[in-house]
Enzyme design. Structure first.
Site: not given
Length: 199
Positions: A44-47, A49
């Protein structure tokens, strides 16, 4: 019946959740950008980022790449408050304590200001506080790890962009754009994920 596997690279913009289901009327999700059915992000990639996200419907590959034991490299460009000194860079390289965990050694260096699309919304600049860019390559992906690492050595993260996952790069994509992997990229990825472990 053979499954038609898809392997997609997506440049996730700031403020987009790394999921297809909407849990808030105000937040964008992958569904707003990618109309390919049944693909899911690897990791995942944080919102808050930006950058490279790999999506696939190849469950075994997804499992291999997501497993902590796998340890493939992920490279980030990180804008931080103030200019990190040599001691801070050494700490980041050797590992820092975040919560009760010491991060693995990482490749960390100061980076000339990269040419990037503007972020929407832009970061909040403070006139009297300089900023610097770091290139950080990690082999693990703990929750909000980069932000926690730079904060631990006294240089809070202002902007975070993942520019590479192993040999896969953002090159040629703009925020919100996606493309399929090339045959060469895919071969390298499969070799990396399944090498020595039996497919």
């Amino acid at each position: 019946m053979t499954i038609d596997y898809r392997y997609i690279l997506f440049y996730k913009p700031y403020g987009v959740l790394s999921q297809f289901t909407k849990d808030s009327p105000t937040r964008s999700t992958l569904k707003d950008y990618i109309e390919v059915p049944d693909v899911y992000p690897v990791g995942r990639l944080d919102w808050d980022s930006e950058g490279l996200l790999l999506l696939t419907n190849h469950g075994q590959l997804q499992h291999r790449l997501s497993h902590p034991r796998f340890g493939h490299e992920r490279t980030y460009w990180v804008q931080v408050e103030r200019i990190p000194d040599a001691a801070a860079l050494t700490q980041l390289q050797e590992g820092v304590i975040i919560q009760d965990y010491r991060t693995r050694p990482a490749l960390v260096q100061l980076l000339p200001t990269p040419s990037l699309p503007e972020r929407d919304p832009p970061i909040r600049f403070r006139k009297n506080v300089p900023t610097a860019w770091l290139e950080m390559t990690l082999t693990e992906g703990k929750n909000r790890q980069v932000r926690r690492m730079t904060a631990a050595v006294g240089f809070p993260t202002l902007r975070l962009i993942r520019v590479a996952i192993a040999h896969l790069h953002l090159d040629g994509l703009q925020p919100g754009q996606w493309r399929d992997l090339t045959p060469r990229e895919l071969k390298l990825l499969l070799d990396l994920a399944f090498a020595g472990r039996g497919a």
